[in-house]
Write a protein that holds these residues in place. Structure first.
Motif, PDB file in Angstrom:
ATOM      1  N   HIS A 179       0.767  -1.630   0.035  1.00 39.86           N
ATOM      2  CA  HIS A 179       0.317  -0.217  -0.273  1.00 39.86           C
ATOM      3  C   HIS A 179       1.268   1.370  -0.136  1.00 39.86           C
ATOM      4  O   HIS A 179       1.705   1.185   0.610  1.00 39.86           O
ATOM      5  CB  HIS A 179      -1.220   0.146   1.505  1.00 39.86           C
ATOM      6  N   TYR A 360      -8.468  -6.422   7.079  1.00 39.07           N
ATOM      7  CA  TYR A 360      -9.004  -5.823   6.512  1.00 39.07           C
ATOM      8  C   TYR A 360     -11.125  -5.483   6.648  1.00 39.07           C
ATOM      9  O   TYR A 360     -11.232  -5.848   6.982  1.00 39.07           O
ATOM     10  CB  TYR A 360      -8.955  -6.507   4.841  1.00 39.07           C
ATOM     11  N   PHE A 412      -2.802 -11.380  -4.622  1.00 37.88           N
ATOM     12  CA  PHE A 412      -2.994 -10.206  -3.845  1.00 37.88           C
ATOM     13  C   PHE A 412      -4.587  -9.891  -3.582  1.00 37.88           C
ATOM     14  O   PHE A 412      -4.696  -9.911  -4.780  1.00 37.88           O
ATOM     15  CB  PHE A 412      -2.572  -8.680  -3.455  1.00 37.88           C
ATOM     16  N   LEU A 420      -7.063  -1.010   5.887  1.00 39.26           N
ATOM     17  CA  LEU A 420      -6.025  -1.603   6.756  1.00 39.26           C
ATOM     18  C   LEU A 420      -5.915  -1.329   7.907  1.00 39.26           C
ATOM     19  O   LEU A 420      -5.796   0.054   8.709  1.00 39.26           O
ATOM     20  CB  LEU A 420      -5.045  -1.494   5.906  1.00 39.26           C
ATOM     21  N   TYR A 461      -3.283  -8.270   5.802  1.00 38.48           N
ATOM     22  CA  TYR A 461      -3.045  -7.917   5.305  1.00 38.48           C
ATOM     23  C   TYR A 461      -1.236  -8.327   5.725  1.00 38.48           C
ATOM     24  O   TYR A 461      -1.076  -8.474   6.837  1.00 38.48           O
ATOM     25  CB  TYR A 461      -2.456  -6.300   5.293  1.00 38.48           C
TER      26      TYR A 461
END
Length: 505
Positions: A179, A360, A412, A420, A461
């Motif tokens: 990110h 998430y 991903f 997040l 993540y």
């Protein structure tokens, strides 16, 4: 080959360090490797270095940002060229010694503790940036840090998507997707990759691009397949040099209203965080701001302006904050504004354990936010707490660039998620009881958010992972995705050389 720089006390330090902890079979294997260590040196380039126990170079190289289930190394190799990485892998394979790449900070997953001996391959020497003649791409060394890359490109009027924290490696986050502040425009860090050089477990160096089946896996599950020695990435002309931030502090009694407002502004009713905006928030306890409990701090960051638009700030100001701070600068100030610059606490190696428990979300559940806030408050504000320095992070990025690609574009898995979220429980290690206490707290808080999300599977993540999650949580619960990853793992790393960080299987 050129000579190399060997930083050592007695080579017997290797054997002594291992013999105290390893069974006899491993002792035999490692005894062969330290006797032959000069063999590796003869194959390394002139600038490469080897650090052994008993030296300050070794101690500095193996020091971790998070001292929880740390990997243990008996030697550190610092490559100066991409081929040095290859030679180190070949040597380690010959001697049957494990190895692990390292660079930057923030790798804290507990699965790293499964490496009980071996070689650390410290990539910091691979830090070059070569901008192509057409100015559309750059070849970037596998060991460069995010800040160094940002600064090098900025000086040339260019930028690309990197991780947000200045002290993390550029490629570490990218291997888990990655990110960044610019993802609303361009997508994830790994979405920018055109090709990459990867040192594989068999000791070969391959160049892969979208024509390779491995390219898909490296962009989201890359820790499992090799060491990226360099990457060619898209770069872009700087579109907006000026940025502004409005930092708005609230007392904890406003927590439900704050996140209900965030939903209404950007996450529900068909709205979305605009491409030119990023919205983070933190919780932390600072009695000089509010002695009654952790503060809720909203960061509204907008590009191309000298002051954040009232459209974004007024709904929060109407709630009644404790205080507001407004700043103007450029892209390079964002890390400082959000407390993740090289000089800030999250970039220091203090000896603390720093586990995170990520999840998430698509939007906030205000009731769940309030429930978690109370747990966080109880853990951080009582007189005897070891978690007074804890930080709860809520990262809300623009997602247009991420969601412009299909869900199966890379390994991903979570392009459809908008937020997040992760508590960071920073504490001084003090035995297994405290470790269990931290794990219980972190998992309880995450579980509240998971139940409040209404989702059927836990999405996490991988770069923030605690370690008690599983491959479905790290890489997506879809079975076809899991089968694809397992098949690639079998093809490219059948003996599991790269299985210390969030292993696929």
């Amino acid at each position: 080959m050129h000579s190399f720089n060997l930083k050592l006390v007695a080579l017997a330090a290797w054997a002594a360090a291992v013999s105290a902890t390893e069974p006899s079979a491993s002792r035999h294997q490692l005894r062969a490797s330290w006797c032959d260590f000069s063999k590796l040196g003869s194959h390394l380039s002139k600038g490469a270095q080897i650090y052994l126990p008993g030296t300050s170079d070794f101690d500095n190289a193996v020091a971790r940002w998070s001292n929880l289930k740390v990997p243990k190394s008996n030697a550190v190799v610092v490559p100066a060229t991409e081929l040095d990485v290859v030679e180190t892998i070949k040597f380690a394979n010959e001697q049957k010694v494990p190895y692990l790449a390292a660079n930057g900070v923030h790798g804290s997953i507990t699965t790293l503790g499964k490496m009980t001996h071996g070689i650390e391959i410290l990539l910091t020497g691979l830090n070059s940036v070569e901008i192509a003649a057409d100015g559309q791409s750059a070849k970037i060394g596998g060991g460069i840090r995010s800040k160094n890359l940002t600064d090098a490109l900025w000086a040339a009027g260019k930028q690309t998507v990197t991780g947000t924290c200045e002290c993390v490696g550029y490629l570490g986050p990218a291997l888990g997707g990655g990110h960044g502040w610019l993802q609303g425009h361009h997508g994830l860090v790994s979405d920018q990759f055109l090709s990459m050089n990867v040192a594989l477990a068999n000791g070969s160096l391959v160049t892969i691009d979208q024509k390779s089946d491995l390219f898909w896996a490296m962009k989201g599950a890359g820790h499992n397949f090799g060491i990226v020695t360099s990457v060619t990435s898209k770069i872009f002309d700087i579109q907006n040099r000026n940025y502004a931030v409005s930092t708005i502090f609230f007392s904890g009694d406003k927590v439900k209203k704050v996140y209900q407002t965030a939903n209404e502004q950007w996450l529900t009713n068909g709205t979305a965080i605009p491409e030119d905006l990023n919205n983070w928030s933190y919780w932390f306890y600072d009695p000089t701001i509010d002695a009654s409990g952790p503060v809720v701090v909203m960061y509204i960051i907008q590009e191309g302006v000298d002051a954040v638009s009232e459209t974004h700030t007024k709904p929060f100001l109407d709630i009644g904050p404790i205080m507001v701070q407004n700043k103007t600068g450029d892209y390079r100030d964002l890390a400082n504004w959000t407390g993740i610059s090289l000089a800030d606490g999250p970039c220091q190696k203090t000896g603390n354990a720093n586990p995170r428990f990520p999840i998430y979300l698509k939007s906030y559940n205000p009731d769940a936010q309030a429930e978690v806030y109370e747990l966080f408050k109880q853990a951080t504000t009582n007189a005897s707490t070891p978690f007074a320095g804890a930080l709860f992070m809520f990262e809300g990025y623009a997602v247009q660039g991420v969601q412009a690609l299909s869900d199966d574009a890379s390994a991903f898995a979570y392009r459809s998620d908008n937020l997040l979220v992760a508590p960071l429980l920073s504490y001084k290690p003090n035995g297994p009881a405290l470790e269990r206490r931290a794990a219980d707290l972190g998992n309880r808080m995450r579980d509240v958010l998971f139940r409040g999300s209404g989702e059927s599977s836990l999405n996490t993540y991988v770069n923030y992972a605690y370690g008690n999650e599983n491959a479905k949580a790290w890489y997506g619960a879809d079975e076809a995705r899991q089968q694809r990853l397992r098949a690639l793992k079998k093809a490219y790393d059948p003996t599991g050389k790269f299985s210390f960080y969030a292993p696929i299987a």
